[in-house]
Scaffold this active site. Structure first.
Site: not given
Length: 337
Positions: A94, A136, A138-140
């Site tokens: 993200h 999460a 930092p991810e989705m």
């Protein structure tokens, strides 16, 4: 001449049989050639594999609208069009942010054979693992509510869930991630190594067979074993310290244990190690010898082992990019912040 040829063929067959037994004694196991036996290994009694679930799970796996930005899908970091990973050092999610621990995305191919999921082994199976990246930041960077709203907003998805689970299905975040995991359980890639271990003596080249011997002799199989040739937890830095250990803050689980990466399709999943700092496979082999086995692996040994690792490049499941349901007025809008 005919007698000599028969004797040579018999000798070759005996040598191959001996190597297969050596590999089994070292703990190496093939993907079963029998679909019945394979299903026993990959199925989850709590989430049985069905065609309807797999088809729906594939679409959800590919759908970026499950993410907060509408840009990131499971396939972004675990790209099925190549090695099942993202081909970069730290995973990027993200707002184009790198993983804060500088962790590299492991391959999803053959992950069903792992004893646990994530580098620190905190998820017991694919169903549990599928929940992590979706939430999460930092991810989705999504929420359970967002993901549920996205799926429920599209009649085609609702219809597909009813087909997979029955008319009374309740579409929850957990049901959605279970369905993604159901698809991931089918991402198995049988390779020449498996054919060789299952009785087809010519499936591996002479160099690959010699590399298998080297792999066993130097001790690589002490960690890289089982069907996945990895996937279990083990101590990192047994004999020395990984030279890029200071890149990122990852130190393993509370006991310092790190999941051993699978060697299947390793030729397609550079960069290597938990923080993705080594790009050359021979260099990775030598570094593993130094820090885990306490030995200097020679150029010839590294080349031999690399030849064997080539026999682990498997046949990917045939698939076509699925057409996703159209968004509706009820579908949550992308949020890039």
């Amino acid at each position: 001449m005919k007698k000599i040829a028969v004797l040579a063929l018999t000798a070759a067959s005996l040598m191959a049989s001996s190597l297969v037994q050596d590999a089994k004694n070292a703990g190496l196991m093939p993907i079963p050639s029998s679909q019945t036996e394979l299903l026993k290994l990959i199925d989850n009694p709590k989430n049985p594999i069905t065609k309807a679930k797999v088809k729906l799970g594939e679409k959800l796996y590919m759908d970026p609208r499950l993410s907060r930005s509408g840009l990131i899908s499971c396939n972004t970091c675990h790209n099925l069009m190549e090695g099942g990973d993202d081909g970069v050092g730290p995973s990027t999610g993200h707002m184009w942010r790198h993983n804060p621990h500088h962790l590299n995305a492991p391959t999803v191919y053959n992950a069903v054979f792992f004893g646990s999921q994530f580098w620190d082994g905190r998820a017991k199976d694919l169903e549990e693992q599928a929940q992590g990246p979706a939430l999460a930041h930092p991810e989705m960077a999504a929420t359970k509510e967002h993901i549920e709203e996205v799926v429920k907003s599209m009649p085609q998805y609702v219809k597909a869930f009813k087909k997979a689970y029955g008319d009374n299905v309740k579409i929850t975040f957990e049901k959605i991630t279970d369905t993604i995991a159901n698809f991931e359980r089918t991402l198995v890639t049988p390779a020449p190594f498996d054919a060789f271990m299952n009785g087809y003596k010519e499936a591996m080249t002479p160099k690959q067979k010699e590399g298998l011997k080297t792999f066993i002799q130097v001790g690589c199989a002490s960690c890289h074993n089982g069907v996945a040739l990895g996937g279990e937890m083990n101590v990192l830095n047994v004999a020395a310290t990984y030279k890029y250990m200071n890149v990122g803050d990852f130190k393993g689980d509370k006991n310092g244990m790190v999941k051993v990466p699978t060697l299947r399709n390793i030729t397609e999943t550079a960069p290597y190690f938990h923080n993705g700092m080594i790009w050359n496979l021979k260099d990775a082999i030598k570094e593993m010898g130094r820090i885990q086995l306490g030995m200097k692996i020679t150029d010839n040994q590294a080349e031999s082992i690399e030849a064997f690792l080539g026999s682990l490049t498997g046949k990917k499941p045939h698939m076509m990019m699925p057409m996703l349901p159209a968004s509706t007025n009820k579908t949550p809008k992308p949020n890039l912040n």
